[in-house]
Design a protein around this motif. Structure first.
Motif, PDB file in Angstrom:
ATOM      1  N   ILE A  78       7.849  21.533 -52.366  1.00 29.86           N
ATOM      2  CA  ILE A  78       6.794  20.931 -51.546  1.00 29.86           C
ATOM      3  C   ILE A  78       5.886  20.103 -52.465  1.00 29.86           C
ATOM      4  N   GLY A  79       5.859  18.802 -52.250  1.00 25.95           N
ATOM      5  CA  GLY A  79       5.010  17.917 -53.048  1.00 25.95           C
ATOM      6  C   GLY A  79       3.657  17.762 -52.369  1.00 25.95           C
ATOM      7  N   ILE A  80       2.594  17.965 -53.136  1.00 26.22           N
ATOM      8  CA  ILE A  80       1.246  17.912 -52.544  1.00 26.22           C
ATOM      9  C   ILE A  80       0.327  17.023 -53.377  1.00 26.22           C
ATOM     10  N   GLY A  81      -0.385  16.141 -52.688  1.00 22.29           N
ATOM     11  CA  GLY A  81      -1.350  15.275 -53.363  1.00 22.29           C
ATOM     12  C   GLY A  81      -2.262  14.605 -52.352  1.00 22.29           C
ATOM     13  N   THR A  82      -3.189  13.816 -52.880  1.00 23.14           N
ATOM     14  CA  THR A  82      -4.104  13.065 -52.013  1.00 23.14           C
ATOM     15  C   THR A  82      -4.310  11.681 -52.608  1.00 23.14           C
ATOM     16  N   VAL A  83      -4.045  10.664 -51.816  1.00 21.83           N
ATOM     17  CA  VAL A  83      -4.299   9.294 -52.271  1.00 21.83           C
ATOM     18  C   VAL A  83      -5.129   8.589 -51.200  1.00 21.83           C
ATOM     19  N   ILE A  84      -6.284   8.104 -51.623  1.00 27.37           N
ATOM     20  CA  ILE A  84      -7.229   7.499 -50.661  1.00 27.37           C
ATOM     21  C   ILE A  84      -7.345   6.004 -50.948  1.00 27.37           C
ATOM     22  N   ARG A  85      -7.026   5.188 -49.946  1.00 25.92           N
ATOM     23  CA  ARG A  85      -6.991   3.739 -50.189  1.00 25.92           C
ATOM     24  C   ARG A  85      -8.342   3.200 -50.669  1.00 25.92           C
TER      25      ARG A  85
END
Ligand code: INI
Length: 173
Positions: A78-85
């Motif tokens: 399970i790949g988990i991350g956060t990318v906010i434009r």
């Protein structure tokens, strides 16, 4: 027409999971990891069935997920991350490479590698998807992992399938 429908059940017992988590935006990604662990535990994964691998950012998720998948020790990754434009000029590169890379690693290994990267326009949207208020994408992606490993086990004939016999998929309504 009455086609056969196959769906994985939501039972994590007996499966092993790797969570590969980015530390970027850790105040959110840690909530996503918590959500994933909550789902895995509630749906029957045992305490020693889950391992977490931390990487600096979402761009590093694919290669680490590939290594976890190649190890043969996990039924799903399970790949988990956060990318906010709004917070990153190179959003498209980081989010795009994470998505493409995880998909590629999954196809390359045949191990389900799930996309639990929250990609949003604003910080507020990211907060809303990370369980700080309610919905938690980490929980959802872990559920998806459990469903898929069960579906694949059924498609592979389950444990009871005698070797050399044709695969017959049981009918799930
Ligand atoms: N990584 C993220 O996971 N989220 C982001 O929003 C982000 N921003 O904003 O740049 C980010 N960048 C780091 C990137 O993933 C790599 O760790 C870095 O480029 C080193 O390869």
């Amino acid at each position: 027409m009455q086609p056969k429908v196959h769906q994985g059940i939501l039972n994590a017992a007996g499966f092993r999971f790797a969570i590969v988590a980015s530390r970027w935006n850790d105040f959110l990604t840690s909530k996503l990891v918590e959500g994933a662990l909550d789902a895995l535990e509630r749906l029957g994964a045992s305490e020693d069935a889950v391992e977490i691998f931390k990487v600096p950012g979402s761009y590093e998720l694919p290669l680490t997920a590939l290594k976890a998948a190649q190890s043969g020790r996990f039924d799903a990754v399970i790949g988990i991350g956060t990318v906010i434009r709004g917070e990153t000029a190179h959003f498209d590169f980081v989010a795009g490479e994470a998505a493409k890379g995880l998909a590629h690693a999954s196809m390359q290994t045949g191990v389900p590698i799930l996309f639990g990267v929250v990609t949003t326009e604003t910080l507020e949207q990211a907060i809303n998807r990370s369980g700080v208020k309610s919905g938690n994408k980490g929980f959802e992606v872990a559920m998806a992992a459990i469903e898929v490993v069960n579906l694949h086990r059924e498609m592979d004939g389950g444990e009871k399938q005698p070797k050399g016999k044709e695969k017959v998929f049981p009918h799930v309504v």
